[in-house]
Design an enzyme around this catalytic site. Structure first.
Site, short mmCIF file in Angstrom:
data_model
loop_
_atom_site.label_atom_id
_atom_site.label_comp_id
_atom_site.label_asym_id
_atom_site.label_seq_id
_atom_site.Cartn_x
_atom_site.Cartn_y
_atom_site.Cartn_z
N SER A 82 -5.71 28.46 38.49
CA SER A 82 -4.93 29.64 38.15
C SER A 82 -3.51 29.23 37.73
O SER A 82 -3.35 28.45 36.80
CB SER A 82 -4.93 30.61 39.35
N HIS A 231 -12.64 34.72 40.36
CA HIS A 231 -11.46 33.87 40.16
C HIS A 231 -11.36 32.77 41.22
O HIS A 231 -10.81 31.71 40.96
CB HIS A 231 -10.21 34.76 40.20
#
Length: 254
Positions: A82, A231
Site C-alpha cells: 500500500s 487489500h
C-alpha cells in the site's frame, strides 16, 4: 527510521502501509530471514519513528536512502504494501541503483480519491482521556462505522498514557499530509529492473485502468492476482503471498 533486522544474506527491506508499523509484514520476514537479511521499518509518523510535520514520497524515498547508508548497504530488495509500496516505487524511480528488485503489494503509481475519511473521523473523535480500556476504544471505532478487522488493526497504534491513552502514530501529521499520501507526485522516471506487482483479487486499489500507468514507469513488471483476498492480501493468504515474494526475490538475487 526505527527498524528491526533479522537473518543474514542479501538485504530485503519491508515497508508497511498507512496506519501500520514494522510488525505488519513480520510473517513475511519470518519466511525470508531464512535466506536473507530482512529489515522491517517504521515509516516516519508511524510506530517508533520520528514524527514529521511534512511528508511526501520524495522525502520518504530519501529517508530510505539514509537508512541504506546507516546500514552500510549499497542496495537492497524492497517490498512495500500500500503506502509502503508507493515509498518503494518512489525510491526505485529516484534512486534505481539502490533497488535490486521491487515488490509492490496492492497499490499502483497513481493518485487516488480520498477513502479514509471515516477512519480519520473515528480516530480523531476518540475520547483519549476518557477511554479506560481497549475494548471501549474498539467499541468507539465500531460505533464510528469502522469494520471490526480495520478497527482491530487501527488499535495496534493505541498505547497507554499518564491519563488514558495516546496514539503511537502522528495522527495530526497523517491528516495534514493525506493529500500527499493518496497522491503521486513522482517525475515520469522509469525503473528498468525487475519488479513484481501483487494485487488482491477483491481489492479496488489496482485495477485494469492502472495498467498503462504501471507499464509506463515499470516496463519490466510481472504481475499476479491472489484470488479471494482484498487489500490485506498478505494477512489473508500469507502462505501464498510469502511464497510469491520469496520466489521472485530468489530469482533476482544480485
Amino acid at each position: 527510521m526505527h527498524y528491526v533486522s533479522s537473518g543474514e544474506g542479501q538485504p530485503v527491506i519491508l515497508i508497511h502501509g498507512l496506519f501500520g508499523n514494522l510488525d505488519n509484514l513480520k510473517n513475511l520476514a519470518s519466511t525470508l530471514e531464512q535466506n536473507y537479511q530482512v529489515i522491517r521499518v517504521d515509516l516516519p509518523n508511524h510506530g517508533k519513528s520520528e514524527h514529521w510535520d511534512f511528508m511526501d514520497y520524495p522525502l520518504l524515498a530519501e529517508e530510505c536512502v539514509s537508512l541504506l547508508k546507516d546500514l552500510n548497504l549499497s542496495e537492497a530488495h524492497f517490498v512495500g504494501h500500500s503506502m509502503g509500496g508507493k515509498v518503494a516505487m518512489a525510491l526505485a524511480l529516484l534512486h534505481p541503483e539502490m533497488v535490486t528488485s521491487l515488490v509492490v503489494a496492492d497499490i499502483a503509481p497513481v493518485s487516488y480519491s480520498p477513502r479514509h475519511q471515516k477512519v480519520f473521523a473515528g480516530l480523531t473523535s476518540m475520547p483519549m482521556v476518557e477511554v479506560t480500556s481497549r475494548s471501549a476504544a474498539l467499541e468507539h471505532l465500531i460505533n464510528a462505522d469502522i469494520d471490526l478487522g480495520t478497527a482491530q488493526f487501527l488499535l495496534k497504534n493505541l498505547q497507554r498514557a499518564d491519563n488514558g491513552f495516546e496514539w503511537k502514530m502522528n495522527l495530526d501529521g497523517l491528516i495534514e499530509n493525506y493529500p500527499h499520501i493518496i497522491g503521486w507526485e513522482i517525475p515520469q522516471a522509469v525503473y528498468n529492473k525487475p519488479c513484481f506487482f501483487i494485487r488482491g483479487g477483491e481489492s479496488e486499489y489496482v485495477l485494469a485502468e492502472h495498467t498503462d500507468a504501471i507499464m509506463k514507469q515499470f516496463p519490466q513488471v510481472t504481475a499476479k492476482t491472489i484470488n479471494g483476498t482484498g487489500h490485506w492480501l498478505h494477512a489473508q493468504k500469507p502462505e501464498i503471498f510469502n511464497r510469491l515474494v520469496g520466489e521472485f526475490i530468489d530469482k533476482h538475487q544480485s
